[in-house]
Design a protein around this motif. Structure first.
Motif, PDB file in Angstrom:
ATOM      1  N   THR A 104       0.837  -1.205   0.000  1.00 32.60           N
ATOM      2  CA  THR A 104       0.000   0.000   0.000  1.00 32.60           C
ATOM      3  C   THR A 104       0.871   1.255   0.000  1.00 32.60           C
ATOM      4  O   THR A 104       1.738   1.417   0.858  1.00 32.60           O
ATOM      5  N   ILE A 105       0.626   2.117  -0.984  1.00 33.09           N
ATOM      6  CA  ILE A 105       1.417   3.343  -1.165  1.00 33.09           C
ATOM      7  C   ILE A 105       0.527   4.568  -0.955  1.00 33.09           C
ATOM      8  O   ILE A 105      -0.613   4.610  -1.416  1.00 33.09           O
ATOM      9  N   PHE A 150      -1.782  -2.274  -4.030  1.00 25.85           N
ATOM     10  CA  PHE A 150      -1.415  -3.029  -5.225  1.00 25.85           C
ATOM     11  C   PHE A 150      -1.506  -4.531  -4.943  1.00 25.85           C
ATOM     12  O   PHE A 150      -1.515  -4.958  -3.789  1.00 25.85           O
ATOM     13  N   SER A 151      -1.549  -5.321  -6.010  1.00 25.19           N
ATOM     14  CA  SER A 151      -1.721  -6.772  -5.866  1.00 25.19           C
ATOM     15  C   SER A 151      -0.511  -7.448  -5.241  1.00 25.19           C
ATOM     16  O   SER A 151      -0.647  -8.412  -4.489  1.00 25.19           O
ATOM     17  N   THR A 152       0.680  -6.950  -5.569  1.00 17.42           N
ATOM     18  CA  THR A 152       1.903  -7.585  -5.070  1.00 17.42           C
ATOM     19  C   THR A 152       2.874  -6.537  -4.529  1.00 17.42           C
ATOM     20  O   THR A 152       2.771  -5.346  -4.840  1.00 17.42           O
ATOM     21  N   MET A 160       6.578   2.879  -6.457  1.00 17.46           N
ATOM     22  CA  MET A 160       7.401   3.794  -5.662  1.00 17.46           C
ATOM     23  C   MET A 160       8.555   4.363  -6.486  1.00 17.46           C
ATOM     24  O   MET A 160       9.005   5.483  -6.258  1.00 17.46           O
ATOM     25  N   GLU A 161       9.027   3.584  -7.450  1.00 17.31           N
ATOM     26  CA  GLU A 161      10.186   3.997  -8.255  1.00 17.31           C
ATOM     27  C   GLU A 161       9.792   4.842  -9.464  1.00 17.31           C
ATOM     28  O   GLU A 161      10.642   5.373 -10.168  1.00 17.31           O
ATOM     29  N   LEU A 179       3.623  14.252  -8.016  1.00 20.09           N
ATOM     30  CA  LEU A 179       3.018  13.549  -6.884  1.00 20.09           C
ATOM     31  C   LEU A 179       4.104  12.984  -5.971  1.00 20.09           C
ATOM     32  O   LEU A 179       5.168  12.584  -6.429  1.00 20.09           O
ATOM     33  N   GLY A 180       3.806  12.969  -4.690  1.00 25.98           N
ATOM     34  CA  GLY A 180       4.716  12.353  -3.730  1.00 25.98           C
ATOM     35  C   GLY A 180       4.269  10.929  -3.448  1.00 25.98           C
ATOM     36  O   GLY A 180       3.078  10.617  -3.535  1.00 25.98           O
ATOM     37  N   THR A 181       5.207  10.047  -3.135  1.00 28.89           N
ATOM     38  CA  THR A 181       4.861   8.662  -2.793  1.00 28.89           C
ATOM     39  C   THR A 181       5.615   8.223  -1.545  1.00 28.89           C
ATOM     40  O   THR A 181       6.756   8.635  -1.322  1.00 28.89           O
ATOM     41  N   ALA A 182       4.956   7.408  -0.744  1.00 32.06           N
ATOM     42  CA  ALA A 182       5.588   6.847   0.457  1.00 32.06           C
ATOM     43  C   ALA A 182       4.820   5.590   0.835  1.00 32.06           C
ATOM     44  O   ALA A 182       3.613   5.493   0.588  1.00 32.06           O
TER      45      ALA A 182
END
Length: 325
Positions: A104-105, A150-152, A160-161, A179-182
């Protein structure tokens, strides 16, 4: 296929997709209303209840439309006038999945004006989300943050990349927003720390206008007992007795915090006086304090756990009494 048939098929596909999303492991596990409703009716949810959901109302879905759309579904099972999850064994495995947080992101910086459809369309160009949860403020408006499952673990890592750039219009001009991601766990912890920091800052700001210098030549002591005749020693007990509005006494630094914001800047008492700290002095003083606040969510979770434990103990006791009767 005629145009009308195509429209019917398109509507049916949308209904199926939406309801399968409602009953997907990712959404069903988080949807309190669906969970409680299903639990009260042996896992079933009446179709008429689902038809009140906004996205199905927008599709103008009927009970017949829903039954027709789900006739080949592997996710949702139609039982009379109700729906239920088709594979509970797989769902149980999902609930036991220890990789959920790693899948989960948290995506931040979305335009708060964006709709779920717009977010789905944008992300669909870059990845394949299993579930999108739009985080909302207390007033129900979109905060600009989405929790996306996500599924996996591999899909989440790839997400994330990836660099995500939104193009939006503002006053007729196109602007680009990155957008930021974490990972969810990191995002939640950062928000929790931020919330606790804000709470501490709120307390400090409340203290600042209530702080006074304790000016005296008397001996200061934290000892709580003294005779009425001992006027050469200034104790916390004496200060609180002579000034009922005192909330806290720092004998070491000779600072007093009042319960309320007082109208006076300086005041004389027998053997000592109080003078209000300047804003700079007060700020320096509170910044040196080690103020700790409780995480309210954790406190509530612990209370709930205790209540559940007590309930289980009571049930065990009742069962034993029934067996012995």
């Amino acid at each position: 296929m005629t145009d009308s048939k195509k429209l019917e098929q398109s509507k049916s596909d949308k209904i199926k997709r939406q309801i399968e999303y409602y009953f997907s492991h990712a959404n069903f596990s988080k949807d309190k209303f669906l969970n409680e409703t299903a639990a009260e009716h042996n896992g079933k949810v009446k179709i008429e209840i689902l038809l009140t959901f906004n996205r199905l109302k927008t599709l103008e879905a009927t009970k017949e439309d829903v039954i027709e759309a789900l006739k080949d579904s592997n996710t949702v099972k139609v039982v009379d006038d109700s729906l239920m999850k088709a594979d509970m064994e797989e769902y149980k495995k999902y609930l036991e999945d220890k990789d959920l947080d790693s899948r989960t992101i948290a995506f931040t910086n979305f335009d708060p004006e964006m709709t779920l459809d717009e977010i789905e369309a944008y992300l669909g160009e870059h990845c394949t989300p299993l579930r999108i949860l739009m985080r909302r403020r207390k007033n129900k408006t979109f905060s600009g943050t989405c929790l996306i499952e996500f599924s996996t673990v591999e899909e989440a890592k790839k997400a994330m990349e990836t660099k995500y750039v939104l193009t939006r219009e503002n006053d007729g001009k196109k602007i680009k927003i990155e957008l930021g991601t974490a990972y969810k766990k990191d995002h939640v912890n950062a928000n929790k720390e931020s919330a606790l920091d804000k709470e501490v800052e709120k307390i400090k700001n409340d203290f600042i206008p209530k702080l006074y210098h304790l000016i005296t030549d008397l001996n200061c002591s934290t000892t709580e007992t003294t005779t009425d005749g001992e006027k050469d020693t200034l104790t916390i007990q004496r200060l609180k007795k002579e000034i009922p509005a005192v909330a806290f006494v720092d004998i070491k630094k000779k600072v007093i915090r009042m319960k309320y914001v007082e109208a006076w800047e300086e005041k004389d008492f027998e053997g000592y006086s109080l003078k209000k700290l300047s804003k700079e002095e007060a700020r320096n003083y509170v910044d040196d304090l080690n103020i700790k606040v409780k995480d309210k969510k954790n406190v509530e979770a612990k209370k709930l756990k205790k209540l559940n434990n007590l309930k289980r103990e009571e049930e065990k006791k009742e069962n034993k009494e029934s067996e012995n009767a």
